[in-house]
Design an enzyme around this catalytic site. Structure first.
Site, PDB file in Angstrom:
ATOM      1  N   GLY A  15     -15.241  -3.175   4.306  1.00  0.00           N
ATOM      2  CA  GLY A  15     -15.379  -3.393   5.760  1.00  0.00           C
ATOM      3  C   GLY A  15     -16.339  -2.706   6.278  1.00  0.00           C
ATOM      4  N   GLU A  34     -18.720   8.982   4.715  1.00  0.00           N
ATOM      5  CA  GLU A  34     -17.851   8.567   3.628  1.00  0.00           C
ATOM      6  C   GLU A  34     -17.697   9.783   3.037  1.00  0.00           C
ATOM      7  OE1 GLU A  34     -15.991   5.986   2.155  1.00  0.00           O
ATOM      8  OE2 GLU A  34     -15.384   7.812   1.103  1.00  0.00           O
ATOM      9  N   CYS A  42     -12.354  -1.240  -3.543  1.00  0.00           N
ATOM     10  CA  CYS A  42     -12.885  -2.173  -4.504  1.00  0.00           C
ATOM     11  C   CYS A  42     -13.676  -1.842  -5.431  1.00  0.00           C
ATOM     12  CB  CYS A  42     -13.171  -3.347  -3.494  1.00  0.00           C
ATOM     13  SG  CYS A  42     -13.646  -4.799  -4.105  1.00  0.00           S
ATOM     14  N   CYS A  47     -10.838  -3.838  -7.304  1.00  0.00           N
ATOM     15  CA  CYS A  47     -11.169  -5.242  -7.652  1.00  0.00           C
ATOM     16  C   CYS A  47     -12.278  -5.083  -8.833  1.00  0.00           C
ATOM     17  CB  CYS A  47     -11.853  -6.123  -6.603  1.00  0.00           C
ATOM     18  SG  CYS A  47     -11.071  -5.586  -5.063  1.00  0.00           S
ATOM     19  N   ALA A 114     -14.983  12.384   8.429  1.00  0.00           N
ATOM     20  CA  ALA A 114     -14.958  12.225  10.018  1.00  0.00           C
ATOM     21  C   ALA A 114     -13.383  12.618  10.855  1.00  0.00           C
ATOM     22  CB  ALA A 114     -15.516  11.289  10.284  1.00  0.00           C
ATOM     23  N   TYR A 176       0.898  -7.270  -7.019  1.00  0.00           N
ATOM     24  CA  TYR A 176      -0.449  -7.540  -7.407  1.00  0.00           C
ATOM     25  C   TYR A 176      -0.774  -6.784  -8.565  1.00  0.00           C
ATOM     26  CZ  TYR A 176      -2.404 -10.565  -3.676  1.00  0.00           C
ATOM     27  OH  TYR A 176      -2.893 -11.452  -2.953  1.00  0.00           O
ATOM     28  N   ILE A 177      -1.095  -5.445  -8.275  1.00  0.00           N
ATOM     29  CA  ILE A 177      -1.473  -4.392  -9.185  1.00  0.00           C
ATOM     30  C   ILE A 177      -0.637  -4.104 -10.391  1.00  0.00           C
ATOM     31  CG2 ILE A 177      -1.854  -1.805  -9.290  1.00  0.00           C
ATOM     32  CD1 ILE A 177      -2.717  -1.937  -6.603  1.00  0.00           C
ATOM     33  N   GLU A 180      -1.120  -7.312 -12.689  1.00  0.00           N
ATOM     34  CA  GLU A 180      -2.416  -7.431 -13.400  1.00  0.00           C
ATOM     35  C   GLU A 180      -2.487  -6.450 -14.309  1.00  0.00           C
ATOM     36  OE1 GLU A 180      -5.032  -9.455  -9.494  1.00  0.00           O
ATOM     37  OE2 GLU A 180      -5.159  -7.160 -10.036  1.00  0.00           O
ATOM     38  N   THR A 313     -10.581  -7.524   0.045  1.00  0.00           N
ATOM     39  CA  THR A 313     -11.904  -7.127   0.325  1.00  0.00           C
ATOM     40  C   THR A 313     -12.583  -8.360   1.004  1.00  0.00           C
ATOM     41  OG1 THR A 313     -12.047  -5.913  -1.853  1.00  0.00           O
ATOM     42  CG2 THR A 313     -13.985  -6.695  -0.746  1.00  0.00           C
ATOM     43  N   HIS A 440     -14.766 -35.244 -15.115  1.00  0.00           N
ATOM     44  CA  HIS A 440     -13.834 -35.494 -16.424  1.00  0.00           C
ATOM     45  C   HIS A 440     -14.747 -35.184 -17.700  1.00  0.00           C
ATOM     46  CE1 HIS A 440     -10.729 -37.186 -18.854  1.00  0.00           C
ATOM     47  NE2 HIS A 440     -11.461 -37.855 -19.554  1.00  0.00           N
ATOM     48  N   GLU A 445      -9.938 -31.530 -12.269  1.00  0.00           N
ATOM     49  CA  GLU A 445      -9.613 -33.082 -11.768  1.00  0.00           C
ATOM     50  C   GLU A 445      -8.215 -33.435 -11.471  1.00  0.00           C
ATOM     51  OE1 GLU A 445     -10.543 -36.147 -14.537  1.00  0.00           O
ATOM     52  OE2 GLU A 445     -10.149 -34.965 -16.288  1.00  0.00           O
TER      53      GLU A 445
HETATM   54  P1  NDP Z   1       2.422  -4.787  -3.524  1.00  0.00           P
HETATM   55  O1  NDP Z   1       3.177  -4.315  -2.182  1.00  0.00           O
HETATM   56  O2  NDP Z   1       1.848  -5.932  -3.684  1.00  0.00           O
HETATM   57  O3  NDP Z   1       3.811  -4.670  -4.460  1.00  0.00           O
HETATM   58  C1  NDP Z   1       4.675  -3.384  -4.330  1.00  0.00           C
HETATM   59  C2  NDP Z   1       5.579  -3.575  -5.425  1.00  0.00           C
HETATM   60  O4  NDP Z   1       6.709  -2.429  -5.736  1.00  0.00           O
HETATM   61  C3  NDP Z   1       6.542  -4.823  -5.215  1.00  0.00           C
HETATM   62  O5  NDP Z   1       6.933  -5.267  -6.332  1.00  0.00           O
HETATM   63  C4  NDP Z   1       7.771  -3.916  -4.627  1.00  0.00           C
HETATM   64  O6  NDP Z   1       8.828  -4.816  -4.581  1.00  0.00           O
HETATM   65  C5  NDP Z   1       7.739  -2.753  -5.458  1.00  0.00           C
HETATM   66  N1  NDP Z   1       8.405  -1.729  -4.897  1.00  0.00           N
HETATM   67  C6  NDP Z   1       8.040  -1.128  -3.809  1.00  0.00           C
HETATM   68  N2  NDP Z   1       8.752   0.228  -3.323  1.00  0.00           N
HETATM   69  C7  NDP Z   1       9.785   0.168  -4.396  1.00  0.00           C
HETATM   70  C8  NDP Z   1      10.646   1.148  -4.823  1.00  0.00           C
HETATM   71  N3  NDP Z   1      10.827   2.140  -3.858  1.00  0.00           N
HETATM   72  N4  NDP Z   1      11.321   0.875  -5.909  1.00  0.00           N
HETATM   73  C9  NDP Z   1      11.269  -0.162  -6.596  1.00  0.00           C
HETATM   74  N5  NDP Z   1      10.262  -1.048  -6.260  1.00  0.00           N
HETATM   75  C10 NDP Z   1       9.560  -0.701  -5.249  1.00  0.00           C
HETATM   76  O7  NDP Z   1       1.840  -3.749  -3.646  1.00  0.00           O
HETATM   77  P2  NDP Z   1       0.387  -3.390  -4.785  1.00  0.00           P
HETATM   78  O8  NDP Z   1       0.499  -1.888  -4.989  1.00  0.00           O
HETATM   79  O9  NDP Z   1       0.867  -4.232  -6.162  1.00  0.00           O
HETATM   80  O10 NDP Z   1      -0.993  -3.947  -4.142  1.00  0.00           O
HETATM   81  C11 NDP Z   1      -1.308  -3.556  -2.868  1.00  0.00           C
HETATM   82  C12 NDP Z   1      -2.209  -4.543  -2.200  1.00  0.00           C
HETATM   83  O11 NDP Z   1      -3.423  -4.462  -2.688  1.00  0.00           O
HETATM   84  C13 NDP Z   1      -1.878  -5.899  -2.070  1.00  0.00           C
HETATM   85  O12 NDP Z   1      -1.199  -6.217  -0.993  1.00  0.00           O
HETATM   86  C14 NDP Z   1      -2.923  -6.712  -2.261  1.00  0.00           C
HETATM   87  O13 NDP Z   1      -3.462  -7.190  -1.073  1.00  0.00           O
HETATM   88  C15 NDP Z   1      -4.133  -5.828  -2.791  1.00  0.00           C
HETATM   89  N6  NDP Z   1      -4.536  -6.124  -4.209  1.00  0.00           N
HETATM   90  C16 NDP Z   1      -5.236  -7.246  -4.326  1.00  0.00           C
HETATM   91  C17 NDP Z   1      -5.542  -7.952  -5.591  1.00  0.00           C
HETATM   92  C18 NDP Z   1      -6.091  -9.206  -5.776  1.00  0.00           C
HETATM   93  O14 NDP Z   1      -6.512  -9.784  -4.607  1.00  0.00           O
HETATM   94  N7  NDP Z   1      -5.966  -9.876  -6.723  1.00  0.00           N
HETATM   95  C19 NDP Z   1      -5.288  -7.088  -6.719  1.00  0.00           C
HETATM   96  C20 NDP Z   1      -4.657  -5.796  -6.366  1.00  0.00           C
HETATM   97  C21 NDP Z   1      -4.348  -5.417  -5.136  1.00  0.00           C
HETATM   98  P3  NDP Z   1       9.337  -5.808  -3.540  1.00  0.00           P
HETATM   99  O15 NDP Z   1       8.556  -6.914  -3.707  1.00  0.00           O
HETATM  100  O16 NDP Z   1      10.940  -5.880  -3.890  1.00  0.00           O
HETATM  101  O17 NDP Z   1       9.196  -5.126  -2.301  1.00  0.00           O
END
Ligand code: NDP
Length: 451
Positions: A15, A34, A42, A47, A114, A176-177, A180, A313, A440, A445
């Site tokens: 950003g 920075e 990212c 990413c 900063a 997500y993290i 993946e 991102t 096709h 499709e």
């Molecule tokens: P998320 O917020 O997506 O997921 C966090 C996970 O941890 C959820 O399953 C949550 O459970 C769980 N959790 C949180 N606190 C606790 C706790 N105290 N005890 C047990 N479980 C817990 O975070 P991520 O770290 O996975 O990703 C962060 C961000 O990074 C995302 O929002 C996304 O925007 C970005 N990202 C995007 C990607 C992509 O576009 N491909 C790839 C990686 C990251 P619950 O669901 O119950 O809250």
């Protein structure tokens, strides 16, 4: 009053860099601080290196599938050190590109932290710098929630420095993290266990996608322990002991000799910024902004993850460019946060744009929503005779016939949904989809032939 800079950007991630360069193109005098590597999460620990590991992990299946196409069996394994060295070299190359891009744009870079002294004055390393306008684009970082022993778990940032591939890998969290990394480590040959507190991974995503990915992950050998809350982690001679509670509140525990990843969410990096010396408002640990990315302090703006709108991102880049166009280019505009597509680079991959079925029914009423769904084995898996399924789903508004959401699990889902997202963003109807001739034979499709 004259200032050192027209715009000073705090944070050299996606950003911040996008805004700095666009503003400089309009002739603004821009500085950027920075205190880490250029490129932000990212490029350095998100990413980009993650996607390279995903690519590496997918060869495992390709080698097996090749046998169905007449290739001799291939016995091979991934050399983790070689892979991680190559990934980090690529990150270094990208850091260099960012540096050159900013130099070409004549953005002055300050490799320092900063901090606001007042709305127009910043302490940047050893110097004081003044600026007419300031952008906060500091991003976020992975958190360790206050769970006893959580310090024994590594964070996603640490993964790219691992010298050895873990034999057993435990993932805490189902976002997500977590998803993946569980998938890519599994395909690279680690034994993977993922602990989640919900019944399914990826809360907030389309239900069919959540089910399909989770079932597939289990089929591919990942041990998902669901409905378990993390209580504490202790370290003994044999490795870690993870204490859990199930839904009924009963204690459960697992002992693992494993590397454990805490993927439990991220948080904006707002500490020590001196925001108390400004009128910038912070709510739920995110900077409060309006649709123009203005904070409560008239000359200070903020974009990206530290505003916690949609933490992706391309969103941060678009927010930044819209801001630079408005403030320096004389083209007032906002970034639309509607119908932002995204992908989860799990195996199988998933991608999505627009409303989920649940969201659409909540918004328009159940009777006003039509669902089109198709689940099939793509042609690619016929010769290897593998039971890999592709799932596609369209959420359609019954009265206007408008496609409100498109969702997919399957190979190249990210690539396919990117194209579909243009149609959804333009307000295409199901009739428009139907009138489009399919290519096709492809899986994609199916999106234009669903009945
Ligand atoms: P998320 O917020 O997506 O997921 C966090 C996970 O941890 C959820 O399953 C949550 O459970 C769980 N959790 C949180 N606190 C606790 C706790 N105290 N005890 C047990 N479980 C817990 O975070 P991520 O770290 O996975 O990703 C962060 C961000 O990074 C995302 O929002 C996304 O925007 C970005 N990202 C995007 C990607 C992509 O576009 N491909 C790839 C990686 C990251 P619950 O669901 O119950 O809250």
């Amino acid at each position: 009053m004259s200032y050192d800079f027209d715009l000073f950007v705090i944070g050299g991630g996606s950003g911040g860099i996008a805004t700095a360069r666009r503003a400089a193109e309009y002739g603004a005098k821009v500085g950027l601080a920075e205190n880490d590597r250029l490129g932000g999460t990212c490029v350095n620990r998100g990413c980009v290196p993650k996607k390279l590991l995903v690519y590496a992990s997918r060869f495992a299946d390709h080698f097996k599938e090749a046998e169905g196409y007449g290739w001799s069996p291939i016995q091979t394994q991934c050399n983790w050190q070689k892979l991680i060295t190559a990934v980090n070299q690529e990150v270094d190359r990208l850091n260099g590109i960012y540096q050159r891009m900013l130099d070409t744009s004549q953005v002055k870079i300050f490799p320092a932290f900063a901090r606001f002294l007042d709305p127009h004055t910043l302490q940047v390393g050893e110097q004081q710098i003044t600026a007419d306008k300031v952008l906060i684009a500091v991003g976020g970082y992975p958190v360790r929630p206050p769970i006893p022993g959580i310090e024994h778990a590594i964070l996603s940032d640490d993964l790219f420095n691992l010298q050895e591939q873990p034999k057993h890998f435990v993932v805490l969290g189902g976002g997500y993290i977590g998803v993946e990394f569980a998938c890519l480590m599994n395909k690279l040959g680690s034994k993977v266990t993922q602990i989640i507190r919900q019944d399914k991974i990826l809360r907030g995503f389309e239900e069919d996608l959540r089910t399909e990915i989770q079932e597939s992950m289990i089929k591919h050998g990942i041990n998902i322990i669901n409905n378990h809350q993390l209580v504490s982690i202790t370290k003994g001679e044999e490795g870690l002991s993870i204490q859990l509670k199930n839904k009924a509140g009963e204690d459960d525990a697992m002992s693992v000799d494993a590397l454990t990843l805490a993927a439990l969410g991220r948080k904006a990096k707002l500490e020590n910024l001196g925001l108390e010396n400004t009128a910038v408002e912070v709510k739920n640990n995110a900077i409060v902004v309006d649709q123009y990315s203005h904070t409560a302090e008239p000359n200070i703006f903020s974009v990206g993850d530290c505003t916690d709108r949609i933490n992706l991102t391309p969103v941060a880049i678009n927010e930044g460019r819209a801001l630079a166009d408005t403030e320096f280019g004389g083209k007032s505009r906002i970034m639309s946060h509607e119908n932002v597509p995204s992908a989860v680079f799990s195996t199988p991959e998933a991608a999505t744009v627009g409303l989920t079925e649940i969201e659409a029914k909540e918004k328009f009423g159940e009777e006003n929503i039509k669902i089109f769904r198709s689940k099939f084995r793509s042609m690619y898996y016929t010769l290897p005779n593998l039971d890999e399924k592709t799932l596609m789903k369209l959420v359609v508004h019954a009265e206007t016939n408008k496609v409100l959401g498109a969702h997919m699990v399957g190979d190249y889902a990210g690539e396919i949904i990117q194209g579909v997202a243009i149609a959804v963003k333009m307000g295409a109807t199901k009739a428009d989809f139907d009138a489009t001739v399919g290519i096709h034979p492809t899986s994609a499709e199916e999106f234009v032939t669903m009945r």
